[in-house]
Enzyme design. Sequence first.
Site, short mmCIF file in Angstrom:
data_model
loop_
_atom_site.label_atom_id
_atom_site.label_comp_id
_atom_site.label_asym_id
_atom_site.label_seq_id
_atom_site.Cartn_x
_atom_site.Cartn_y
_atom_site.Cartn_z
N GLU A 244 0.81 -1.22 0.00
CA GLU A 244 0.00 0.00 0.00
C GLU A 244 0.85 1.27 0.00
OE1 GLU A 244 -4.09 -1.67 2.05
OE2 GLU A 244 -2.41 -1.20 3.37
N ASP B 283 -11.84 -6.42 -2.94
CA ASP B 283 -12.66 -7.65 -2.88
C ASP B 283 -14.04 -7.26 -2.35
OD1 ASP B 283 -10.70 -7.64 -0.27
OD2 ASP B 283 -12.75 -8.15 0.24
N1 SAH Z 1 -2.90 -11.48 2.50
C1 SAH Z 1 -2.38 -10.79 3.66
C2 SAH Z 1 -3.47 -10.47 4.67
C3 SAH Z 1 -4.37 -9.36 4.19
S1 SAH Z 1 -5.47 -8.83 5.42
C4 SAH Z 1 -1.32 -11.67 4.30
O1 SAH Z 1 -1.39 -12.88 4.20
O2 SAH Z 1 -0.39 -11.09 4.88
C5 SAH Z 1 -6.39 -7.64 4.49
C6 SAH Z 1 -5.84 -6.23 4.44
O3 SAH Z 1 -6.54 -5.47 3.48
C7 SAH Z 1 -6.04 -5.46 5.74
O4 SAH Z 1 -4.99 -4.54 5.93
C8 SAH Z 1 -7.41 -4.76 5.55
O5 SAH Z 1 -7.39 -3.42 6.00
C9 SAH Z 1 -7.67 -4.78 4.05
N2 SAH Z 1 -8.85 -5.56 3.60
C10 SAH Z 1 -9.14 -5.75 2.29
N3 SAH Z 1 -10.21 -6.55 2.15
C11 SAH Z 1 -10.63 -6.88 3.40
C12 SAH Z 1 -11.67 -7.72 3.90
N4 SAH Z 1 -12.48 -8.38 3.09
N5 SAH Z 1 -11.80 -7.84 5.26
C13 SAH Z 1 -10.96 -7.17 6.08
N6 SAH Z 1 -9.95 -6.39 5.66
C14 SAH Z 1 -9.76 -6.24 4.33
#
Ligand code: SAH
Length: 230
Positions: free
Chosen positions: A12, A196
Amino acid sequence: MKLALIGAMREEIDPILEAVNEYTTSEYAGNTFYECQYGGHELVIAYSKIGKVFSAITASVMIERYKAQKILFSGVAGGISKDLKIGDLVMASALCQHDVDITAFGHPYGFIPEGSVMIEADSDLRSLAAEVAVDMGIELYEGIIATGDQFVASAERKEWIEKTFNADALEMEGASVACVCQNFNVPFFVLRAISDAADGEAGMDFDTFLKSSASVSAKFILEMVARIGH
Ligand code: SAH
């Protein structure tokens, strides 16, 4: 003016660091902070790591140690509103914590005594964002963003959050940054591009769209920075 730009994940802030090109780095409280000049401002940039706790630490450090006068968050989110498609931009009018639950004592969901369920984002920064969107020819959605320490990938949980908080998008850091800024009396702004739809497909969509959506958000934030008064 000293402005802080925060993301949760490296992806980001990478597009921001690429755009500013030259910066110095310093380490503090488990984070790396990038400092530079951009658009006539001093910037401090960092990614906090995921979730409410890490983002609250980063926002506090930005204010207390790096003397940020405004905080702008840039990142990705799960869309709730049917109007929000992957890649669309949403700015928070207000933010809440969807995972706070002391309802056993008669309080509403998201409420902490001596606080409020919703924290409003700075109205001047929101007006500026609306102007920037018109000038860039971009549609900018404004709505409630719900934050919690959960990656929401279920239609059921998403619908509950929508029903309970009237939320349009959800993520994992916005409300904690809002809470820090409210307590330190620092204006803040939260911008998210949809990665998403917080449903059964969310995990796969997130992986596919993280980078492209993160850069949509970063580009917009940088345009705002260049137009914030000095
Ligand atoms: N793939 C990452 C984890 C991502 S968590 C890993 O394995 O390290 C998701 C991140 O994107 C968080 O920072 C949150 O703020 C945002 N986000 C995007 N979609 C989201 C969702 N459906 N639920 C919660 N947070 C979401």
